[in-house]
Motif scaffolding. Sequence first.
Motif, mmCIF file in Angstrom:
data_model
loop_
_atom_site.group_PDB
_atom_site.id
_atom_site.type_symbol
_atom_site.label_atom_id
_atom_site.label_comp_id
_atom_site.label_asym_id
_atom_site.label_seq_id
_atom_site.Cartn_x
_atom_site.Cartn_y
_atom_site.Cartn_z
ATOM 1 N N TYR A 163 116.526 30.832 -14.716
ATOM 2 C CA TYR A 163 115.831 30.974 -13.429
ATOM 3 C C TYR A 163 116.659 30.261 -12.364
ATOM 4 O O TYR A 163 116.981 29.075 -12.514
ATOM 5 C CB TYR A 163 114.431 30.349 -13.493
ATOM 6 N N LEU A 164 116.996 30.983 -11.312
ATOM 7 C CA LEU A 164 117.709 30.371 -10.194
ATOM 8 C C LEU A 164 116.677 30.024 -9.124
ATOM 9 O O LEU A 164 116.110 30.908 -8.482
ATOM 10 C CB LEU A 164 118.767 31.319 -9.636
ATOM 11 N N ILE A 165 116.432 28.737 -8.952
ATOM 12 C CA ILE A 165 115.408 28.270 -8.030
ATOM 13 C C ILE A 165 115.951 28.320 -6.602
ATOM 14 O O ILE A 165 117.097 27.951 -6.347
ATOM 15 C CB ILE A 165 114.974 26.835 -8.389
ATOM 16 N N LYS A 166 115.122 28.780 -5.687
ATOM 17 C CA LYS A 166 115.549 28.939 -4.300
ATOM 18 C C LYS A 166 115.989 27.608 -3.695
ATOM 19 O O LYS A 166 115.404 26.561 -3.976
ATOM 20 C CB LYS A 166 114.413 29.534 -3.452
ATOM 21 N N THR A 167 117.006 27.676 -2.848
ATOM 22 C CA THR A 167 117.463 26.492 -2.124
ATOM 23 C C THR A 167 116.312 25.912 -1.309
ATOM 24 O O THR A 167 115.571 26.640 -0.654
ATOM 25 C CB THR A 167 118.629 26.859 -1.187
ATOM 26 N N GLY A 168 116.172 24.599 -1.381
ATOM 27 C CA GLY A 168 115.079 23.943 -0.673
ATOM 28 C C GLY A 168 113.886 23.643 -1.558
ATOM 29 O O GLY A 168 113.003 22.874 -1.181
ATOM 30 N N LYS A 169 113.850 24.250 -2.748
ATOM 31 C CA LYS A 169 112.791 23.985 -3.709
ATOM 32 C C LYS A 169 113.307 22.999 -4.763
ATOM 33 O O LYS A 169 114.497 22.959 -5.068
ATOM 34 C CB LYS A 169 112.326 25.277 -4.386
ATOM 35 N N ASP A 170 112.415 22.213 -5.321
ATOM 36 C CA ASP A 170 112.778 21.176 -6.285
ATOM 37 C C ASP A 170 112.903 21.782 -7.680
ATOM 38 O O ASP A 170 111.903 22.152 -8.298
ATOM 39 C CB ASP A 170 111.722 20.073 -6.276
ATOM 40 N N ALA A 171 114.134 21.883 -8.174
ATOM 41 C CA ALA A 171 114.361 22.485 -9.490
ATOM 42 C C ALA A 171 113.781 21.625 -10.611
ATOM 43 O O ALA A 171 113.354 22.150 -11.644
ATOM 44 C CB ALA A 171 115.858 22.700 -9.711
#
Length: 202
Positions: A163-171
């Motif tokens: 899963y590639l988490i969107k930039t700005g979201k906490d992975a």
Amino acid sequence: MLNSQLILNQSLVEDEWIFVALPSGNEEVKKQAGKVVLFKLTGESLPTDLQINETVIPQTGKIILPLSVYLKNHDALQARVKNNEIALWVATHETLDTLLALEKDINIFPLIAVYVERFQDGRIFTLGNLLRTRYQFKNTLRAFGDVLQDQLFYLKRSGFDSYLIKTGKDANEALKALQSFSDPYQGAVDVKEPVWKRIVRS
């Protein structure tokens, strides 16, 4: 702490793949003959010939190509496919029929990524399930785009393992979502049998 937005097998990892995007299409391109019906129904257009032809393919490295670009350049890319340098990405409104007719085994690709432009239905779950069950894809299956934290557990159940988490979201917070339930009740792609078949009652 690793500074990465990519989750693979429930760990944060560095991304070794180069993502290749389609050039942006304008409104006129979107509504060319053959595209207008799909666009009117869903607001989502298939890639145009202009976009496909103008996509720049890096000559080295491991790359994730749009499905349409791979199909257009199929013969020229076969040496790199054999070297495990080619992966594919497909949008949720695209079909895999042409690819499946062309390739006898889609496991020649070490990774297939599914792109969600904006989450509004369950097509990504259906596509993940189909890839794992009907099409027997056994390699890395990645979700990216408008992928929300509260979807990750259900994406895992549908067969995704990356899963590639969107930039700005906490992975790191997103990682926790993969453990939302310790023992799923229903059978699915990740755990085939329902809980009542897995637990032996004394």
